[in-house]
Design a protein around this motif. Structure first.
Motif, PDB file in Angstrom:
ATOM      1  N   ASN A 119      -7.405   0.284  -8.146  1.00  0.00           N
ATOM      2  CA  ASN A 119      -8.495   1.207  -8.475  1.00  0.00           C
ATOM      3  C   ASN A 119      -8.635   1.358  -9.986  1.00  0.00           C
ATOM      4  N   LYS A 158      -9.900 -12.303   0.796  1.00  0.00           N
ATOM      5  CA  LYS A 158      -9.362 -11.557  -0.340  1.00  0.00           C
ATOM      6  C   LYS A 158      -8.975 -10.148   0.120  1.00  0.00           C
ATOM      7  N   VAL A 159      -7.878 -10.108   0.866  1.00  0.00           N
ATOM      8  CA  VAL A 159      -7.367  -8.842   1.388  1.00  0.00           C
ATOM      9  C   VAL A 159      -5.886  -8.727   1.022  1.00  0.00           C
ATOM     10  N   CYS A 160      -5.358  -7.500   1.057  1.00  0.00           N
ATOM     11  CA  CYS A 160      -3.954  -7.305   0.715  1.00  0.00           C
ATOM     12  C   CYS A 160      -3.385  -6.095   1.454  1.00  0.00           C
ATOM     13  N   SER A 180      -9.348   1.572  -1.024  1.00  0.00           N
ATOM     14  CA  SER A 180      -8.899   1.132  -2.345  1.00  0.00           C
ATOM     15  C   SER A 180      -9.081  -0.377  -2.501  1.00  0.00           C
ATOM     16  N   SER A 181      -9.052  -0.818  -3.742  1.00  0.00           N
ATOM     17  CA  SER A 181      -9.148  -2.251  -4.041  1.00  0.00           C
ATOM     18  C   SER A 181      -8.171  -2.591  -5.156  1.00  0.00           C
ATOM     19  N   LYS A 188     -10.984  -9.474  -7.131  1.00  0.00           N
ATOM     20  CA  LYS A 188     -10.922  -8.243  -6.338  1.00  0.00           C
ATOM     21  C   LYS A 188     -10.446  -8.514  -4.909  1.00  0.00           C
ATOM     22  N   PHE A 189      -9.432  -7.761  -4.462  1.00  0.00           N
ATOM     23  CA  PHE A 189      -8.912  -7.823  -3.093  1.00  0.00           C
ATOM     24  C   PHE A 189      -9.027  -6.437  -2.456  1.00  0.00           C
ATOM     25  N   LYS A 190      -9.377  -6.411  -1.203  1.00  0.00           N
ATOM     26  CA  LYS A 190      -9.514  -5.147  -0.474  1.00  0.00           C
ATOM     27  C   LYS A 190      -8.189  -4.783   0.198  1.00  0.00           C
ATOM     28  N   VAL A 191      -7.799  -3.515   0.131  1.00  0.00           N
ATOM     29  CA  VAL A 191      -6.585  -3.033   0.786  1.00  0.00           C
ATOM     30  C   VAL A 191      -6.882  -2.807   2.272  1.00  0.00           C
TER      31      VAL A 191
END
Length: 313
Positions: A119, A158-160, A180-181, A188-191
């Motif tokens: 963030n 693109k996730v985490c 959050s990212s 950019k990865f998405k939580v």
């Protein structure tokens, strides 16, 4: 019975007459026995501690890593030494999945060294690229959301997933942490999930770990090289599965022995050797304490007998 009482009274009276001598004799016995008990307790306690750590990580888990060799190169009449190794590839995992009949679960693993921010706030977290099966192998506990899925791997999403801790509370979205990212080198990865920070694993981190799909590595560099392959099997078949994995990779690389398979028990063998050495040293000290105490008691007994020689005759 009457004679025993008389002997007991005489013994107590003798102790009272020579308090310092009696105290020193008792002290020698106590120190010697305490030293022996300490040595035994130390060795047994450390052995149990090692077993607890093995159970935490999983005695049914082993991992495969490249063997590192030292290479010497002569430059301008001087010799330089470099570390050389053959990196693992994702295709090696496919080979192990197909031929590894004794292996139940396999997961690719790679440490990614990159800057990140959560963030828009810079963080110092350990970034791990892996697969969905890593969660089962390492027994990672989800708090919110989900872990990585096969579709995340196939589509290189693109996730985490982040290990949740008090340290990260102020960085996550207060409305919903899953909104959050994370930025990895401006990517950019998405939580999508939060893990319990107390989850046990082989990659502990003070701040926490962030997990991304193994195929997302292509956004950072080219190639399919990976750092480690984690495998899980039946506890009774760990040695057989470990040997099978080594043979599969050896045959794949035309007989070259360039990879090594290690399990938790092997990892703790060096710790056990050090503990054994420390126990032997401590046991030697304890034996010296016992000998010294015994000599002290013997001297006191000789003095006591010598003093009573005239009475005894």
């Amino acid at each position: 019975m009457k004679e025993m009482v008389i002997n007991l009274k005489q013994g107590i009276a003798s102790i009272r007459m020579n308090l310092l001598r009696s105290f020193l004799a008792i002290l020698g016995v106590v120190i010697g026995v305490a030293a022996v008990i300490t040595v035994v307790s130390f060795g047994e306690g450390h052995r149990q501690r090692i077993q607890i750590e093995i159970d935490k990580i999983g005695a049914d888990v082993f991992w495969i890593q490249p063997k590192r060799t030292s290479v010497s190169i002569e430059e301008n009449a001087s010799e330089r030494r470099f570390t050389s190794y053959q990196p693992l590839k994702y295709s090696d995992i496919e080979c192990l999945k197909y031929y590894g009949t004794k292996i139940n679960k396999i997961a690719a693993f790679h440490n990614l060294f990159t800057s990140l921010s959560l963030n828009s706030k810079p963080l110092n977290l350990n970034v791990i690229a892996t697969e969905p099966s890593y969660q089962q192998i390492m027994k990672l506990e989800l708090v919110r959301g989900r872990f990585l899925s096969e579709s995340d791997i196939c589509e290189s999403r693109k996730v985490c997933v982040i290990e949740y801790s008090d340290y990260l509370k102020k960085y996550l979205s207060q409305r919903d942490p899953l909104l959050s990212s994370v930025l990895f080198s401006n990517i950019k990865f998405k939580v999508i999930g939060l893990l319990n920070k107390k989850s046990e694993g082989l990659q502990p981190s003070y701040r926490g770990n962030v997990y991304i799909p193994i195929t997302a590595l292509k956004y950072f560099f080219y190639g399919d090289a990976i750092e480690t392959i984690y495998c899980q099997t039946e506890r009774s078949q760990v040695k057989q599965a470990l040997k099978q994995a080594e043979e599969i990779l050896k045959s794949r690389y035309k007989g070259e022995d360039i990879f090594k398979a290690v399990n938790v028990e092997k990892l703790f063998q060096s710790a056990e050797k050090m503990t054994r050495t420390a126990s032997l040293v401590t046991a030697g000290i304890a034996m010296i304490s016992l000998i010294v105490g015994g000599i002290g008691i013997m001297n006191i007994m000789i003095v006591s007998v010598t003093e009573r020689t005239r009475e005894i005759g």
